[in-house]
Design an enzyme around this catalytic site. Structure first.
Site, short mmCIF file in Angstrom:
data_model
loop_
_atom_site.label_atom_id
_atom_site.label_comp_id
_atom_site.label_asym_id
_atom_site.label_seq_id
_atom_site.Cartn_x
_atom_site.Cartn_y
_atom_site.Cartn_z
N SER A 52 -2.19 3.04 -1.54
CA SER A 52 -3.03 1.90 -2.09
C SER A 52 -4.51 2.27 -1.98
CB SER A 52 -2.91 0.65 -1.07
OG SER A 52 -3.17 1.16 0.36
N ASP B 290 0.22 -11.09 8.17
CA ASP B 290 1.00 -9.98 7.60
C ASP B 290 2.61 -10.08 8.00
OD1 ASP B 290 1.76 -7.73 6.19
OD2 ASP B 290 0.46 -6.29 7.58
#
Lengths: 510, 510
Positions: free
Chosen positions: B196, B258
């Site tokens: 990412s 998360d």
């Protein structure tokens, strides 16, 4: 960073949204959904940012209608834009997510930022989901109620003994307020009744009352009306009484959750200065509250929260297993309410209104249900309702027969002889809505039979009214899927009543 | 109902939004945030509705850029619009809110509707909040992973022994992938590494690698690169591998939660066909995971989930109490990675990369850390990295000295003599970001001292590099608030290290 302002053809329902180009976002070091402060001239706002790659040019900032208006700018003017950190309240929401209870100051900050549009839908959804899952403590409910009152308007009236009533809803045809409010006011109490429009039901009290008079007034106008006639029956939606609640509802509704039930209701009531309040809790199969035990729990929580807020709360657990009266839909219900104050309506309508009024009389130490009945029979309730109608700009001479339902109609007859065991509230509401209620005020249902009545095969059970034939067709089509009436030989003789499984429906009418 | 289509100057980031006039909404019987099906020509989409009172005229429907494009229409064309009920997945989300665990079919439906933009931000926020508060069970994690893989693309390569590595992140300067991937590929394993870009950190692996080669490729191009050189180091963001995750992250990030950590990571890895995976869990004060116990719990959950998915997972608990190596920021880190494959970098950089590679070699039964070190020393790792750079369109002959940081710089010196007790990861990351990283690739920090080193007063601790002087000024200003280095006489001699209280920060880098 400086940007040229551009107006965006977008209403957001209140949130401030600003859109900048991707390259500018990178320069500014901000991501989508983050916050920016936008200042132009003497005004400044906090907006939530969206990012466009083509539609907004570099150097431009596009503002939604609301932000544009609030900032009071013109297209082409220059705005100063800089990133701001998340409001403190986001930290408090996270804290709640992690399981901690919040202090009054923290909750007030969340409520204030909700009203000032500083919280995104994501943050509000997380907050309400956390409250729902982790449960709202009594202390937190108190904080929430006080904060919602503080961050909103309050009304004050000349006469000090202010009372109110509220139903948690869910019963089709429940026109109790329009009958009870004039009874209560006729006894000399002040009752500034604000109501909602239908959210999931075929009619809210505001929709019903609108068939008799105007219901949309400013706070100042309402004070004038109530000071004059001792009561009102108006729509509360635009009054900014506990305005956070209106925003919470927008989020709760699609999720089918209602963690703010107690604070929402009591904040609205406290904001109009009510010291004595009766809460109606319709109970039974087909109602929001299914069992007496649930209803008692709810009542005890309402009373405790009321006590903490310095309010006297009486709860009325009422029979909620079938529609109230015989009429469902705005015009039909307005007619039945008018008949009720003339003592000419089904017994359940009059009994419920008098019971609620009677409980309030007891609370303030001034009579009971018998007094309420006497006020109807004496004609004083009708007189007071006509005063309210007059004060709210309606025709004070209106007659029941002036209130005609839609011209399109469909009679539904019994497919067998027997006894009415059960009328399905949900199915009746769905049929009335399919026929056009509440938007088409003349749409609705007129019941000829109620639970316990005997019927013969082919005898009329109810008529569906609509203003448009297409709506009547829609209702007729829905009828094929629904079983509004259950008819059998008698109770407990034919054991299988229905073989369908249906998801429990969420009714959000506070 | 028929509407005339109008294009709206609005990109929504993927969601389909349609706006109609308030009067039309009433006619159609829909509220804001409800869903409508819009069909025009042969295409149809489901869009979430917004309501405007002035900006959209009656009879018009305004579509956001994405909806307009998907529908393939022109302004002025006619669309058929009708309300549709909520997708089934909203019911499943509500079920999860109420505490029930979901079946595979239910989770797949939610994941599919997420990717097909059928769920609103409110619904997604409620879902993720519920998962966070109620905790994701191992079975549910398995369902989520499988569903995310199923609703996405998968890659297949010629050579079958596919391996991968992943770090849960949080350590500034962690360029391990750029060093470990060529080692692993040089040993004959296939490692299609997708990474990412930075979310909250000064550099993601994709940002670092971009200083050496291109990182944005289509799935087909990646397959070609990996088939050719046995590895890649690319950005995974646009590949539609487990695309639901990219949408979940948008919602999780502003909330600082998360709940999808395990499913997200393993779904991405399984989508590229990885059978053997090493998960790096940097642990220690200043890392995401603070204690060995937490790290062991995490490792055991990763292994169990991997087992259920038929993957072999090895976890590496690594020292995470200070930045890795001496370089932080895209260009500086790319340079240090290049030096590392030349066996010319700080020991910790080489040791970590070899440890990770060694664990993978052990997993597939083919060597260990010694082999990894040999591959570096033999020059094979450097050769492989240059092959990857070449295959990804970079300059295969690039030299470390070609990678120069920004020209603006500021030396920071020790204010006292003593021993470096502590380097604050968060402060170092914040300074690098203030200096412009990751957008300015030349921005960053070069450390001269690491934990345990002795320093003299006035000696250089680190240099901050920036591409723009305004950014250097911003970093300098931030420096006044931060304490990146803690220097004292020795361990446990001066007991008060810092008197500041700081909120625990949320780092979302999976």
């Amino acid at each position: 960073m400086k940007f040229k302002i551009k107006k965006l053809q977008l209403e957001t329902g209140g949130k401030f949204i600003a859109i900048i180009n991707k390259a500018d976002a990178e320069r500014l070091g901000v991501r989508a959904l983050e916050r920016v402060k936008i200042s132009a001239g003497k005004n400044e706002i906090i907006a939530i940012l969206d990012i466009a790659s083509k539609l907004v040019k570099e150097g431009e900032i596009a503002l939604c209608e609301e932000a544009y208006k609030e900032l009071g700018v013109k297209t082409g003017e220059i705005a100063n834009v800089f990133p701001v950190s998340k409001p403190k309240s986001v930290e408090y929401i996270r804290k709640r997510l992690h399981g901690a209870y919040l202090s009054y100051e923290e909750i007030r900050e969340i409520v204030r930022d909700t009203v000032e549009k500083n919280l995104s839908e994501i943050e509000l959804a997380a907050f309400l989901t956390a409250l729902y899952i982790r449960k709202v403590s009594m202390e937190e409910a108190e904080h929430l109620t006080r904060a919602m009152i503080e961050v909103g308007k309050t009304l004050e009236f000349e006469k000090k003994l202010v009372v109110d009533k509220h139903s948690i809803g869910g019963i089709p045809g429940d026109k109790t307020s329009i009958v009870a409010v004039p009874i209560i006011a006729a006894a000399g109490l002040t009752i500034p009744k604000t109501s909602s429009r239908a959210i999931t039901s075929p009619a809210g009290t505001a929709d019903r009352m609108e068939c008799l008079a105007c219901v949309e007034f400013s706070a100042e106008e309402i004070v004038r009306i109530v000071n004059k006639v001792g009561a009102c029956l108006v729509w509360g939606g635009a009054l900014e009484l506990a305005p956070a609640d209106d925003i919470f509802i927008q989020i709760e509704f699609p999720l089918g959750i209602d963690p703010m039930l107690f604070p929402s209701i009591l904040a609205k009531k406290r904001s109009v200065g009510a010291e004595y309040v009766v809460i109606d809790i319709p109970t039974g199969r087909g109602a929001k509250i299914k069992t007496m035990e649930e209803a008692l729990d709810l009542a005890s929580d309402f009373s405790e929260l009321g006590r903490r807020l310095g309010m006297n709360i009486a709860c009325a657990i009422t029979y909620g297993e079938q529609p109230l009266g015989r009429c469902i839909g705005p015009i039909l219900e307005a007619r039945e309410a008018l008949l009720a104050v003339q003592n000419n309506a089904p017994e359940d309508v009059i009994d419920k209104a008098c019971s609620i009024a009677g409980l309030l009389f007891k609370e303030v130490g001034n009579g009971d249900k018998t007094l309420a009945l006497r006020i109807i029979k004496s004609g004083k309730a009708e007189k007071k309702l006509r005063e309210i109608i007059d004060a709210q700009g309606g025709n004070p001479k209106i007659k029941p027969e002036d209130l005609s339902p839609g011209a399109q109609k469909l009679d539904v007859v019994a497919e067998r002889s027997g006894k009415v065991l059960w009328i399905d509230n949900r199915a009746i509401a769905a049929l009335a809505k399919a026929a056009g209620a509440p938007r088409h005020k003349g749409a609705g249902i007129l019941l000829y039979k109620k639970t316990g009545d005997r019927v013969r095969k082919g005898e009329k059970l109810f008529t569906i009214f609509a203003e448009k034939s297409s709506k009547l067709t829609a209702a007729q089509k829905l009828l094929e899927e629904e079983t509004p009436f259950t008819i059998a030989k008698g109770y407990g003789t034919e054991m299988l009543l229905k073989s369908l499984r249906r998801e429990r429906e969420f009714i959000l009418e506070r």
